[in-house]
Motif scaffolding. Structure first.
Motif, PDB file in Angstrom:
ATOM      1  N   HIS A  75      -1.767   9.793 -10.185  1.00 43.88           N
ATOM      2  CA  HIS A  75      -0.784  10.806 -10.569  1.00 43.88           C
ATOM      3  C   HIS A  75      -0.726  11.909  -9.528  1.00 43.88           C
ATOM      4  N   GLY A  76       0.467  12.185  -9.077  1.00 44.07           N
ATOM      5  CA  GLY A  76       0.684  13.235  -8.093  1.00 44.07           C
ATOM      6  C   GLY A  76       0.630  12.751  -6.658  1.00 44.07           C
ATOM      7  N   SER A  77       0.135  11.541  -6.442  1.00 41.46           N
ATOM      8  CA  SER A  77       0.144  10.990  -5.084  1.00 41.46           C
ATOM      9  C   SER A  77       1.584  10.723  -4.673  1.00 41.46           C
ATOM     10  N   ARG A  78       1.801  10.740  -3.382  1.00 36.88           N
ATOM     11  CA  ARG A  78       3.149  10.493  -2.884  1.00 36.88           C
ATOM     12  C   ARG A  78       3.195   9.225  -2.050  1.00 36.88           C
ATOM     13  N   ILE A  79       4.341   8.561  -2.126  1.00 39.76           N
ATOM     14  CA  ILE A  79       4.600   7.336  -1.376  1.00 39.76           C
ATOM     15  C   ILE A  79       5.812   7.596  -0.484  1.00 39.76           C
ATOM     16  N   LEU A  80       5.630   7.454   0.814  1.00 42.17           N
ATOM     17  CA  LEU A  80       6.732   7.606   1.754  1.00 42.17           C
ATOM     18  C   LEU A  80       7.263   6.223   2.102  1.00 42.17           C
ATOM     19  N   ILE A  81       8.532   5.996   1.783  1.00 41.64           N
ATOM     20  CA  ILE A  81       9.213   4.786   2.257  1.00 41.64           C
ATOM     21  C   ILE A  81      10.075   5.264   3.424  1.00 41.64           C
ATOM     22  N   ALA A  82       9.649   4.915   4.628  1.00 42.25           N
ATOM     23  CA  ALA A  82      10.270   5.454   5.832  1.00 42.25           C
ATOM     24  C   ALA A  82      11.247   4.461   6.448  1.00 42.25           C
ATOM     25  N   ASP A  83      12.327   4.999   6.989  1.00 47.69           N
ATOM     26  CA  ASP A  83      13.287   4.141   7.676  1.00 47.69           C
ATOM     27  C   ASP A  83      12.743   3.736   9.046  1.00 47.69           C
ATOM     28  N   GLY A  84      13.468   2.886   9.727  1.00 41.39           N
ATOM     29  CA  GLY A  84      13.023   2.369  11.012  1.00 41.39           C
ATOM     30  C   GLY A  84      12.990   3.386  12.129  1.00 41.39           C
ATOM     31  N   ASN A  85      13.562   4.561  11.929  1.00 39.91           N
ATOM     32  CA  ASN A  85      13.566   5.614  12.941  1.00 39.91           C
ATOM     33  C   ASN A  85      12.418   6.606  12.762  1.00 39.91           C
ATOM     34  N   TYR A  86      11.720   6.536  11.629  1.00 39.67           N
ATOM     35  CA  TYR A  86      10.701   7.524  11.287  1.00 39.67           C
ATOM     36  C   TYR A  86       9.434   7.335  12.125  1.00 39.67           C
ATOM     37  N   PRO A  87       8.777   8.434  12.511  1.00 37.13           N
ATOM     38  CA  PRO A  87       7.507   8.310  13.247  1.00 37.13           C
ATOM     39  C   PRO A  87       6.364   7.966  12.287  1.00 37.13           C
ATOM     40  N   HIS A  88       6.202   6.694  11.970  1.00 38.46           N
ATOM     41  CA  HIS A  88       5.277   6.239  10.938  1.00 38.46           C
ATOM     42  C   HIS A  88       3.834   6.685  11.161  1.00 38.46           C
ATOM     43  N   ASN A  89       3.374   6.707  12.377  1.00 46.09           N
ATOM     44  CA  ASN A  89       1.977   7.060  12.636  1.00 46.09           C
ATOM     45  C   ASN A  89       1.739   8.566  12.685  1.00 46.09           C
ATOM     46  N   THR A  90       2.667   9.324  13.211  1.00 50.13           N
ATOM     47  CA  THR A  90       2.454  10.763  13.353  1.00 50.13           C
ATOM     48  C   THR A  90       3.150  11.578  12.270  1.00 50.13           C
ATOM     49  N   GLY A  91       4.009  10.966  11.488  1.00 48.18           N
ATOM     50  CA  GLY A  91       4.790  11.685  10.489  1.00 48.18           C
ATOM     51  C   GLY A  91       4.191  11.681   9.099  1.00 48.18           C
ATOM     52  N   ALA A  92       2.890  11.382   9.003  1.00 53.03           N
ATOM     53  CA  ALA A  92       2.200  11.354   7.714  1.00 53.03           C
ATOM     54  C   ALA A  92       0.722  11.610   7.987  1.00 53.03           C
ATOM     55  N   PRO A  93      -0.038  11.983   6.945  1.00 49.63           N
ATOM     56  CA  PRO A  93      -1.457  12.255   7.176  1.00 49.63           C
ATOM     57  C   PRO A  93      -2.215  11.004   7.646  1.00 49.63           C
ATOM     58  N   ALA A  94      -3.225  11.213   8.473  1.00 45.50           N
ATOM     59  CA  ALA A  94      -4.009  10.106   9.020  1.00 45.50           C
ATOM     60  C   ALA A  94      -4.682   9.283   7.923  1.00 45.50           C
ATOM     61  N   ALA A  95      -5.031   9.921   6.806  1.00 42.90           N
ATOM     62  CA  ALA A  95      -5.740   9.225   5.722  1.00 42.90           C
ATOM     63  C   ALA A  95      -4.837   8.329   4.881  1.00 42.90           C
ATOM     64  N   ALA A  96      -3.538   8.450   5.022  1.00 40.55           N
ATOM     65  CA  ALA A  96      -2.611   7.646   4.214  1.00 40.55           C
ATOM     66  C   ALA A  96      -2.700   6.173   4.607  1.00 40.55           C
ATOM     67  N   SER A  97      -2.631   5.301   3.618  1.00 37.65           N
ATOM     68  CA  SER A  97      -2.552   3.856   3.877  1.00 37.65           C
ATOM     69  C   SER A  97      -1.181   3.560   4.462  1.00 37.65           C
ATOM     70  N   ARG A  98      -1.156   2.717   5.468  1.00 37.93           N
ATOM     71  CA  ARG A  98       0.107   2.354   6.093  1.00 37.93           C
ATOM     72  C   ARG A  98       0.367   0.869   5.872  1.00 37.93           C
ATOM     73  N   VAL A  99       1.586   0.573   5.404  1.00 40.01           N
ATOM     74  CA  VAL A  99       1.976  -0.804   5.126  1.00 40.01           C
ATOM     75  C   VAL A  99       3.250  -1.086   5.915  1.00 40.01           C
ATOM     76  N   ALA A 100       3.181  -2.046   6.821  1.00 40.27           N
ATOM     77  CA  ALA A 100       4.327  -2.388   7.665  1.00 40.27           C
ATOM     78  C   ALA A 100       5.168  -3.465   6.988  1.00 40.27           C
ATOM     79  N   LEU A 101       6.363  -3.097   6.583  1.00 42.62           N
ATOM     80  CA  LEU A 101       7.317  -4.049   6.015  1.00 42.62           C
ATOM     81  C   LEU A 101       8.580  -4.107   6.876  1.00 42.62           C
ATOM     82  N   ASN A 102       8.478  -3.603   8.097  1.00 42.20           N
ATOM     83  CA  ASN A 102       9.613  -3.580   9.010  1.00 42.20           C
ATOM     84  C   ASN A 102       9.638  -4.860   9.843  1.00 42.20           C
ATOM     85  N   LEU A 103      10.121  -5.906   9.205  1.00 36.20           N
ATOM     86  CA  LEU A 103      10.146  -7.234   9.809  1.00 36.20           C
ATOM     87  C   LEU A 103      11.096  -7.310  11.007  1.00 36.20           C
ATOM     88  N   ARG A 104      12.264  -6.711  10.846  1.00 37.83           N
ATOM     89  CA  ARG A 104      13.264  -6.643  11.915  1.00 37.83           C
ATOM     90  C   ARG A 104      14.245  -5.540  11.538  1.00 37.83           C
TER      91      ARG A 104
END
Length: 148
Positions: free
Chosen positions: A20-49
């Motif tokens: 509860h209260g955690s946030r989930i970022l669904i980022a578009d293909g232009n978003y800086p996925h590695n630097t645009g979120a906290p280092a501790a966040a789990s990262r899931v790559a679903l950007n196939l193409r």
């Protein structure tokens, strides 16, 4: 064998460790996925193409997987709601408030310590980023007693 609609093991693990209260970022293909979120966040790559998977497609599965309390979106400089944002509004329904942020304010929110999961999508639309806040599951589970 999992018969649930969400079967991606990495995403299931990331959601299971959020609460509860955690946030989930669904980022578009232009978003800086590695630097645009906290280092501790789990990262899931679903950007196939480019164009696959879209934020809408990921959202469709998450709506069924986690209770969504609120959402935030990135808007263009004029503050208008893009077609992507209107689509999220329809999918989330009237009960989920959506907060609009200008680009750099959105980046700041997405770098917050409460962002637990970052999902990289292949969505190529501009301003298609979506920041969800997980709510409380209310399912009437029997045997659960409140503690005073």
């Amino acid at each position: 064998m999992i018969t649930y609609t969400l079967i991606h093991p990495e995403l299931l693990r990331a959601l299971a460790t959020s609460g509860h209260g955690s946030r989930i970022l669904i980022a578009d293909g232009n978003y800086p996925h590695n630097t645009g979120a906290p280092a501790a966040a789990s990262r899931v790559a679903l950007n196939l193409r480019p164009g696959l998977l879209t934020v809408d497609q990921v959202l469709e599965v998450l709506i069924d997987a986690v209770p969504i309390e609120a959402a935030a979106v990135m808007t263009p400089p004029d503050g208008s709601w893009t077609g992507a944002v209107k689509s999220y509004q329809r999918a989330l329904g009237a009960d989920v408030p959506i907060t609009p942020y200008q680009r750099f304010d959105f980046y700041e929110a997405a770098r917050g310590a409460d962002v637990a999961v970052v999902i990289a999508s292949g969505d190529i639309r501009q301003y298609a980023n979506l920041l969800l806040t997980i709510g409380v599951r209310v399912d009437g589970t029997a045997g659960m007693e409140a503690v005073d």
